[in-house]
Design an enzyme around this catalytic site. Structure first.
Site, PDB file in Angstrom:
ATOM      1  N   ALA A 129       0.781  -1.240   0.000  1.00 57.52           N
ATOM      2  CA  ALA A 129       0.000   0.000   0.000  1.00 57.52           C
ATOM      3  C   ALA A 129       0.804   1.276   0.000  1.00 57.52           C
ATOM      4  O   ALA A 129       0.518   2.167   0.768  1.00 57.52           O
ATOM      5  CB  ALA A 129      -1.001  -0.007   1.146  1.00 57.52           C
ATOM      6  N   CYS A 130       1.805   1.392  -0.864  1.00 53.38           N
ATOM      7  CA  CYS A 130       2.280   2.702  -1.315  1.00 53.38           C
ATOM      8  C   CYS A 130       3.640   3.178  -0.844  1.00 53.38           C
ATOM      9  O   CYS A 130       4.077   2.897   0.268  1.00 53.38           O
ATOM     10  CB  CYS A 130       1.288   3.807  -1.047  1.00 53.38           C
ATOM     11  SG  CYS A 130      -0.390   3.375  -1.496  1.00 53.38           S
ATOM     12  N   THR A 131       4.266   3.964  -1.719  1.00 53.25           N
ATOM     13  CA  THR A 131       5.455   4.753  -1.407  1.00 53.25           C
ATOM     14  C   THR A 131       5.250   6.136  -1.985  1.00 53.25           C
ATOM     15  O   THR A 131       4.843   6.277  -3.138  1.00 53.25           O
ATOM     16  CB  THR A 131       6.722   4.135  -2.024  1.00 53.25           C
ATOM     17  OG1 THR A 131       6.922   2.814  -1.500  1.00 53.25           O
ATOM     18  CG2 THR A 131       7.949   4.988  -1.738  1.00 53.25           C
ATOM     19  N   ASN A 147       4.041   5.578  -5.723  1.00 53.57           N
ATOM     20  CA  ASN A 147       3.560   4.279  -6.177  1.00 53.57           C
ATOM     21  C   ASN A 147       2.317   3.931  -5.373  1.00 53.57           C
ATOM     22  O   ASN A 147       2.311   4.088  -4.155  1.00 53.57           O
ATOM     23  CB  ASN A 147       4.605   3.178  -5.959  1.00 53.57           C
ATOM     24  CG  ASN A 147       5.716   3.200  -6.980  1.00 53.57           C
ATOM     25  OD1 ASN A 147       5.667   3.935  -7.955  1.00 53.57           O
ATOM     26  ND2 ASN A 147       6.746   2.398  -6.747  1.00 53.57           N
ATOM     27  N   ARG A 304      10.889  -0.957   2.098  1.00 53.03           N
ATOM     28  CA  ARG A 304      10.903  -0.105   0.909  1.00 53.03           C
ATOM     29  C   ARG A 304      11.491   1.271   1.200  1.00 53.03           C
ATOM     30  O   ARG A 304      12.051   1.924   0.326  1.00 53.03           O
ATOM     31  CB  ARG A 304       9.475   0.037   0.363  1.00 53.03           C
ATOM     32  CG  ARG A 304       8.966  -1.207  -0.339  1.00 53.03           C
ATOM     33  CD  ARG A 304       7.464  -1.152  -0.576  1.00 53.03           C
ATOM     34  NE  ARG A 304       6.715  -1.295   0.663  1.00 53.03           N
ATOM     35  CZ  ARG A 304       5.774  -0.452   1.088  1.00 53.03           C
ATOM     36  NH1 ARG A 304       5.460   0.601   0.373  1.00 53.03           N
ATOM     37  NH2 ARG A 304       5.134  -0.674   2.212  1.00 53.03           N
TER      38      ARG A 304
END
Length: 364
Positions: A129-131, A147, A304
């Protein structure tokens, strides 16, 4: 990590290379116009006319099975969906109703899919669920990249779109969303600010439902409201800090001057913390947020953040631009099997808004 992913490395010349998995290529998301001066029931009609309603319905069914595994939670969410006027604020309620009328997708299913983040985001979340990254180049220009990682990426890639929101006949802000979803998770208001939302994997889903009763706002309806109604970075930041949300979330903001960037960390209903661009002395020219509190180390199983920091440092501020930021967001594991799209934007430059659907990901 597989050998294919390990093959994606930063070369000595500081130029990032990206593996092409299976020969597939990223694709620019199609752009649609939504006129905010039109009646809410009609705003999304032209957008969804090109949609395959049966495909969307099947995808919603799959997505909800993943996001709402608890039967008690499903029943509570269905109750919210049945009482749309009580829980969903205008104009979003009528926009969702209009999409239902145009596609034949049951209203309840569309309501549930539009609020699924708020009722499911918790410490048990299974999606990466995201960067999100906010950075300045050597001239002080702000770039904001993200992202979007989530469950059922193959379905979501097929319904990813850019939306050009107009008011008074002019483009007000750009956003990236999914067909049938009226909130905004990624957006940029021209000449003012950009904002993205990352899931915060804390809390309990039943606390989110209690926040509904307290009158907190749905997280990504709030984000869209900020884009529509706030005219400066400062105004947007204050609103992100003060406006209660139903679910925990990270709001990441970028502005138009070199010092304008922030990570706003929210609990359900209350502010937890915030970090401003420049506060980290080791890399004062950028901010990185994934799905973990900035003051805590990310888990080794999903680091990440450090991968993104390493990539940013290898590029360096002197070589940073929109293309380099895209390449940073394409370095595994920042780019991973759940990445649906990458957006690069700059509120200072309306020409810099690009969403690429990541068909080149490792799931292909």
């Amino acid at each position: 990590m597989s050998s294919k992913l390990l093959a994606c490395v930063l070369v000595a010349s500081f130029v990032l290379t990206v593996c092409a998995f299976g020969g597939h290529k990223a694709e620019t998301a199609k752009t649609f116009v939504v006129d905010l001066d039109a009646p809410p029931l009609q705003r999304w009609q032209k957008v969804v006319q090109s949609a395959d309603a049966n495909f969307i319905q099947k995808g919603i069914d799959k997505l909800l099975r993943v996001a709402l595994p608890n039967e008690a939670l499903v029943k509570l969410v269905e109750a919210i969906a049945k009482d749309i006027e009580r829980f969903i604020p205008q104009p979003y309620a009528d926009e969702i109703r209009g999409i239902s009328q145009a596609t034949g997708i049951p209203l309840g299913d569309l309501v549930i899919s539009n609020i699924v983040y708020d009722v499911s985001a918790s410490g048990t979340g299974r999606s990466k669920a995201c960067t999100s990254i906010v950075t300045t180049d050597h001239n002080g220009k702000i770039y904001h990249g993200r992202n979007l990682d989530y469950a059922e990426p193959s379905f979501l890639k097929n319904i990813t779109i850019q939306v050009d929101f107009h008011r008074n006949g002019k483009s007000l802000f750009m956003a990236t969303t999914y067909m049938g979803y009226v909130g905004v998770i990624t957006g940029s208001r021209h000449g003012a600010f950009s904002i993205s939302g990352d899931e915060r994997n804390t809390g309990k889903w039943w606390n989110n439902l209690l926040a509904v009763e307290k009158g907190s706002g749905f997280t990504f309806f709030n984000e869209r409201w900020i884009l529509e109604n706030k005219e400066t970075y400062k105004e947007a930041l204050i609103e992100a800090v003060l406006k209660p949300t139903i679910a925990p979330v990270y709001y990441i903001l970028g502005g138009i001057t070199p010092t304008e960037g922030a990570i706003v960390v929210r609990n359900a209903h209350t502010l937890a913390n915030f970090t401003m661009l420049g506060m980290d002395e080791t890399h004062p020219w950028y901010l990185v947020e994934t799905n973990y509190d900035p003051w805590k180390a990310p888990p080794a199983s999903d680091d990440r953040r450090d991968a993104a920091i390493h990539a940013m440092n290898r590029v360096g501020q002197d070589k940073m631009d929109a293309e380099m930021l895209y390449k940073v967001l394409s370095v595994p594991p920042v780019f991973n099997e759940q990445t649906t799209y990458t957006t690069i934007m700059s509120a200072a430059d309306a020409s810099v808004y690009r969403t690429m659907i990541r068909w080149d990901g490792p799931d292909y």
